[in-house]
Scaffold this active site. Structure first.
Site, short mmCIF file in Angstrom:
data_model
loop_
_atom_site.label_atom_id
_atom_site.label_comp_id
_atom_site.label_asym_id
_atom_site.label_seq_id
_atom_site.Cartn_x
_atom_site.Cartn_y
_atom_site.Cartn_z
CD GLU A 226 -3.02 -1.25 0.81
OE1 GLU A 226 -3.26 -0.37 -0.04
OE2 GLU A 226 -3.82 -2.15 1.10
CB CYS A 261 -1.87 6.94 1.36
SG CYS A 261 -3.37 6.29 2.07
#
Ligand code: NAD
Length: 454
Positions: A226, A261
């Site tokens: 990720e 993110c």
């Protein structure tokens, strides 16, 4: 290792790092514990996570304070993170049994067939600091429910939170020989790569993620990544309320000081409403309060890592030199703490690093576009593929753009959002594999095919 408060630059605590010897010992411990844990009935494993869910609420004041002290996010945002983590736990508690149950494919034929989902074994959960609870629970919770043992390496910037997580899991009934925290920086993570683990689940930067994938490739075990993003947001000229869109886009850009993110990292606005959007956006950005994260009035705390200040200042200066107009911020305030004023740059273009390299801070570029086709071309001009957002009155128009995005997530009239029921995945340099949703439950088990006669 020193734990430093980014708001005060004071050393909160000094903690001994794990060495490769202590990491190997922890591995041997959990390797022995894993098979016993896998034999514990699924309902009992889920019951431990229910206890953990309760602790995240009853202990929330202490947990939120520690989180704010070590990563610098405003206290309310620490509470929000704990609540968000509990929502994800609710999803796993409610849905894991369904997705881990054995599946009969045929029971009538002479050869009966079924699929059984077995744990991977011992997995590494190498994690980031920006949302340590959220990105942590995405991995260690379904991993534990699935019967795996976990070597959990929190980021060196969220170590105290990692230790809280460990303590609460033990109090919740997770055995010590099933979950172990690994303390340290890069070398501690590196030591995990040298062990014969059964899976690597990483959250962090593209650079480290790529290194981990390369370094563990010959082990032939699952690797999930990720990673970062450079997520675009496009405002079409038919939006009903420009102010509301500006407010949502700004929050997406600067929440947690832009260290998400899926933060909005670049904005494109259609020329007919460009001026109105910029006016509303800048006016609201100027109202943001940067300061002590323990203070209720604070919108923007310090960034978590000192070196990020220089990086952000360079991005803004590069944009200024290439014709960008700095409408607010652009400076590191003097004094103690790693503060950076929320910075809005207009007249942005893709010659600027601000529009192409992940900023991971409270800075944002806004670029004018002619039409949907120019917006699509710019939105796609990136090696990343995490999320993309479109604001428009028309679903059809927005959908035409969303379909062209090579990203794991698309948003219509929302942004910077993660849901436990949907897969969280990045494409291209934003990652590999998915967490959350049933994909994120099945990610921690492997199917075994049974062919049964007699
Ligand atoms: P990072 O890559 O610097 O560190 C991540 C983890 O890797 C840390 O625990 C670190 O100690 C460890 N590490 C460093 N070197 C290692 C090595 N050689 N071997 C093994 N482990 C090693 O990233 P970060 O600064 O903690 O996180 C910020 C990045 O994470 C941003 O790019 C952000 O976009 C991304 N992120 C992505 C998601 C997502 O879900 N896609 C979520 C949060 C953060």
């Amino acid at each position: 290792m020193q734990i430093i408060n980014p708001a005060t630059e004071e050393v909160i605590e000094e903690i001994a790092e794990d060495s490769s010897e202590t990491i190997s010992k922890k591995f041997e411990l959990v390797k022995d514990g894993q098979s016993e844990w896998a034999a514990v009935p699924l309902e009992k494993r889920i019951a431990c996570i229910e206890n953990f869910y309760a602790f995240l609420d009853t202990e929330k004041d202490k947990l939120a304070e520690t989180l704010t002290m070590e990563v610098g996010k405003p206290l309310q945002q620490s509470y929000n993170e704990l609540n968000g983590a509990r929502k994800r736990l609710e999803y796993f508690i409610k849905n894991s049994a369904k997705w881990l149950a054995e599946e009969w494919i045929t029971e009538e034929d002479a050869t009966r067939e079924k699929i059984v989902y077995e744990p991977l074994g011992v997995i590494a959960n190498i994690s980031a600091w920006n949302y340590p609870y959220l990105v942590g629970v995405n991995v260690f919770v379904p991993a534990l429910i699935g019967g795996n043992a976990v070597l959990y390496k929190p980021s060196e910037y969220a170590t105290l939170t990692g230790l809280h997580i460990q303590q609460l899991l033990y109090r919740s009934g997770i055995p010590e020989n099933v979950f172990q925290v690994i303390i340290g920086k890069g070398p501690a993570g590196q030591a995990l790569l040298e062990l014969p683990l059964n899976g690597y689940f990483f959250t962090g930067s593209y650079r480290t993620g790529k290194y981990i994938a390369e370094h563990t490739a010959s082990q032939l075990v699952p690797v999930q990544l990720e990673l970062g993003g450079k997520d675009p947001l496009y405002v079409m000229d038919d939006v009903v309320d420009v102010h509301a869109v500006a407010e949502a886009a700004l929050e997406g850009a600067v929440y947690n000081a832009g260290q998400s993110c899926c933060a909005v990292e670049r904005i494109y606005v259609q020329e007919n409403i460009y001026d109105a959007f910029v006016d509303a956006f800048v006016a609201q950005a100027k109202k943001l309060v940067t300061g002590n994260p323990m203070d209720k009035k604070t919108d923007i705390g310090p960034v978590s890592r000192k070196e990020q200040l220089k990086f952000l200042a360079e991005q803004v200066e590069d944009a200024r030199q290439k014709g960008g107009t700095i409408m607010s911020g652009g400076v590191e305030p003097k004094g103690t703490g790693y503060y950076f004023e929320p910075t809005v740059v207009t007249n942005a273009n893709h010659g600027m690093k601000l529009m192409t390299d992940e900023s991971f801070g409270p800075v944002i570029g806004i670029q004018k576009v002619k039409d949907d086709s120019e917006a699509v071309q710019l939105m796609k001009d990136t090696p990343y593929g995490l999320t993309a957002a479109v604001y428009s009155k028309s679903f059809e128009r927005a959908e035409a753009v969303m379909k062209q995005m090579n990203t794991g997530t698309v948003y219509w009239n929302c942004c910077d959002r993660v849901s436990a029921g949907l897969p969280w995945s990045g494409r291209k340099n934003s990652g590999l594999g998915a967490t959350l949703s049933y994909h994120g439950i099945r990610a921690f088990v492997q199917p075994k095919a049974y062919h049964l006669r007699g």
